[in-house]
Design a protein around this motif. Structure first.
Motif, mmCIF file in Angstrom:
data_model
loop_
_atom_site.group_PDB
_atom_site.id
_atom_site.type_symbol
_atom_site.label_atom_id
_atom_site.label_comp_id
_atom_site.label_asym_id
_atom_site.label_seq_id
_atom_site.Cartn_x
_atom_site.Cartn_y
_atom_site.Cartn_z
ATOM 1 N N UNK A 71 0.790 -1.227 0.000
ATOM 2 C CA UNK A 71 0.000 0.000 0.000
ATOM 3 C C UNK A 71 0.827 1.284 0.000
ATOM 4 N N UNK A 72 2.098 1.170 0.319
ATOM 5 C CA UNK A 72 2.955 2.347 0.273
ATOM 6 C C UNK A 72 2.968 3.175 1.536
ATOM 7 N N UNK A 73 2.275 2.745 2.574
ATOM 8 C CA UNK A 73 2.303 3.455 3.856
ATOM 9 C C UNK A 73 2.141 2.444 4.984
ATOM 10 N N UNK A 74 2.534 2.850 6.189
ATOM 11 C CA UNK A 74 2.519 1.942 7.330
ATOM 12 C C UNK A 74 1.196 1.992 8.065
ATOM 13 N N UNK A 75 0.897 0.929 8.770
ATOM 14 C CA UNK A 75 -0.268 0.907 9.650
ATOM 15 C C UNK A 75 -0.034 1.825 10.845
ATOM 16 N N UNK A 76 -1.105 2.421 11.331
ATOM 17 C CA UNK A 76 -1.019 3.190 12.566
ATOM 18 C C UNK A 76 -0.961 2.219 13.745
ATOM 19 N N UNK A 77 -0.553 2.679 14.922
ATOM 20 C CA UNK A 77 -0.550 1.783 16.085
ATOM 21 C C UNK A 77 -1.918 1.174 16.379
ATOM 22 N N UNK A 78 -2.990 1.952 16.226
ATOM 23 C CA UNK A 78 -4.339 1.429 16.476
ATOM 24 C C UNK A 78 -4.688 0.346 15.462
ATOM 25 N N UNK A 79 -4.362 0.571 14.196
ATOM 26 C CA UNK A 79 -4.652 -0.429 13.169
ATOM 27 C C UNK A 79 -3.826 -1.690 13.381
ATOM 28 N N UNK A 80 -2.539 -1.528 13.742
ATOM 29 C CA UNK A 80 -1.686 -2.683 14.001
ATOM 30 C C UNK A 80 -2.186 -3.471 15.204
ATOM 31 N N UNK A 81 -2.680 -2.776 16.235
ATOM 32 C CA UNK A 81 -3.210 -3.459 17.416
ATOM 33 C C UNK A 81 -4.461 -4.258 17.062
ATOM 34 N N UNK A 82 -5.351 -3.684 16.280
ATOM 35 C CA UNK A 82 -6.565 -4.407 15.898
ATOM 36 C C UNK A 82 -6.265 -5.573 14.957
ATOM 37 N N UNK A 83 -5.278 -5.400 14.075
ATOM 38 C CA UNK A 83 -4.860 -6.500 13.209
ATOM 39 C C UNK A 83 -4.281 -7.651 14.041
ATOM 40 N N UNK A 84 -3.463 -7.311 15.021
ATOM 41 C CA UNK A 84 -2.867 -8.327 15.900
ATOM 42 C C UNK A 84 -3.942 -9.041 16.704
ATOM 43 N N UNK A 85 -4.878 -8.268 17.237
ATOM 44 C CA UNK A 85 -5.961 -8.845 18.035
ATOM 45 C C UNK A 85 -6.828 -9.772 17.193
ATOM 46 N N UNK A 86 -7.115 -9.389 15.942
ATOM 47 C CA UNK A 86 -7.935 -10.212 15.047
ATOM 48 C C UNK A 86 -7.265 -11.571 14.795
ATOM 49 N N UNK A 87 -5.978 -11.556 14.521
ATOM 50 C CA UNK A 87 -5.259 -12.811 14.282
ATOM 51 C C UNK A 87 -5.190 -13.668 15.540
ATOM 52 N N UNK A 88 -4.970 -13.028 16.676
ATOM 53 C CA UNK A 88 -4.913 -13.768 17.933
ATOM 54 C C UNK A 88 -6.265 -14.419 18.235
ATOM 55 N N UNK A 89 -7.365 -13.711 17.961
ATOM 56 C CA UNK A 89 -8.711 -14.254 18.179
ATOM 57 C C UNK A 89 -9.017 -15.403 17.222
ATOM 58 N N UNK A 90 -8.581 -15.277 15.981
ATOM 59 C CA UNK A 90 -8.808 -16.359 15.011
ATOM 60 C C UNK A 90 -8.074 -17.633 15.428
ATOM 61 N N UNK A 91 -6.824 -17.496 15.834
ATOM 62 C CA UNK A 91 -6.063 -18.675 16.254
ATOM 63 C C UNK A 91 -6.602 -19.261 17.556
ATOM 64 N N UNK A 92 -7.185 -18.412 18.391
ATOM 65 C CA UNK A 92 -7.767 -18.899 19.639
ATOM 66 C C UNK A 92 -8.915 -19.879 19.369
ATOM 67 N N UNK A 93 -9.589 -19.684 18.264
ATOM 68 C CA UNK A 93 -10.726 -20.534 17.907
ATOM 69 C C UNK A 93 -10.338 -21.665 16.953
ATOM 70 N N UNK A 94 -9.051 -21.905 16.822
ATOM 71 C CA UNK A 94 -8.552 -22.977 15.959
ATOM 72 C C UNK A 94 -7.942 -24.086 16.819
#
Length: 285
Positions: A71-94
């Motif tokens: 995309x040519x730009x970095x994620x903000x801290x809030x976006x990176x936190x929500x991305x991390x949380x989403x992946x952690x939640x998905x793996x929690x249910x696997x």
């Protein structure tokens, strides 16, 4: 058994993590870095199961970097936190959940500094200060008592030192040192590591003073010196052995100089200088 801490200021975030890599009850190494650089202004601090921490943190790290490449730009801290949380939640249910506890700290040009707390159940919360590990039970009250939203950088470091001193006083385990970093609008800055007893309060008590003349001895200029030999003992924290060096005072210099006291714990040695005396040859007891 591990410890993470984050303190948010008006224009920065200060974070620290212990350097112990452990397996069961064994400390494997004491220089392990538990911080992962997601971008130029975002750090992810991760503790938990040894394999899970590295695999999950590196997975998040590479995906955040991939997002920037696409995309040519970095994620903000809030976006990176929500991305991390989403992946952690998905793996929690696997079938392969990750047992990790996280702190994400960063700085955004629009939103300013941000500190995010995540646990292994994928709960996410933004907080002015946060801590993970058994040490959190001992230091959250200190953070609650002394934290202010308008903390300066020096005051934040002093607050961090208070927490480290409390760990040394109350925690049963030996966390030798801490990696400390600060994130602001300029990026990520490495600060000096915090040894656990950075401000060791050694009380030196003089219990004998014998004036003598040692003709073979010479000072740094090569001339014989009349010296006063002072024997000292040290009051120190449990678990620390001491090597107290003979302290000498040159009568011609009055009471200037300093004594050097070596305080050791395992292979770690901390030297404390006390006023009035100078060292000569070591004598351990």
């Amino acid at each position: 058994m591990e410890y993470l801490i984050g303190i948010q200021g008006p224009d920065f975030v200060l974070v620290a993590a212990d350097n112990v890599a452990a397996h069961s009850i064994i400390q494997i190494k004491h220089d392990y870095d538990k911080m992962f650089k997601l971008s130029e202004k975002i750090l992810l601090l991760c503790v938990g199961e040894a394999g899970d921490t590295v695999q999950f943190a590196e997975y998040i790290q590479k995906n955040v970097q991939l997002y920037k490449m696409r995309n040519g730009y970095e994620l903000s801290p809030a976006a990176a936190a929500n991305f991390t949380r989403k992946n952690l939640a998905d793996y929690l249910r696997s079938r392969t959940p990750y047992h990790v506890n996280l702190l994400l700290a960063g700085y955004d040009a629009t939103d300013g500094p941000g500190l995010y707390y995540m646990d292994y159940l994928s709960a996410l919360a933004q907080a002015p200060f946060a801590a993970h590990g058994y040490g959190a039970f001992l230091t959250l009250s200190i953070l609650d008592r002394y934290y202010r939203p308008d903390l300066t950088r020096d005051e934040a470091v002093e607050l961090l030192k208070k927490c480290v001193e409390e760990l040394n006083k109350r925690f049963i385990l030996n966390l030798r040192s801490f990696t400390v970093r600060l994130i602001d609008k300029e990026g990520i800055h490495d600060l000096e590591k915090l040894p656990l007893l950075l401000d060791l309060r050694v009380q030196v008590c003089v219990h004998a003073c014998v004036r003598c003349h040692i003709s073979p001895s010479a000072d740094r200029n090569g001339t014989p010196a009349n010296i006063t030999v002072i024997s000292c003992f040290v009051k120190f924290s449990p678990g620390w052995s001491t090597c107290v060096e003979w302290a000498v005072v040159d009568p011609t210099q009055g009471k200037r100089g300093a004594a050097v006291i070596s305080v050791s714990r395992g292979k770690r040695i901390l030297q404390v200088r006390t006023p009035v005396m100078q060292r000569i040859e070591p004598s351990c007891f």
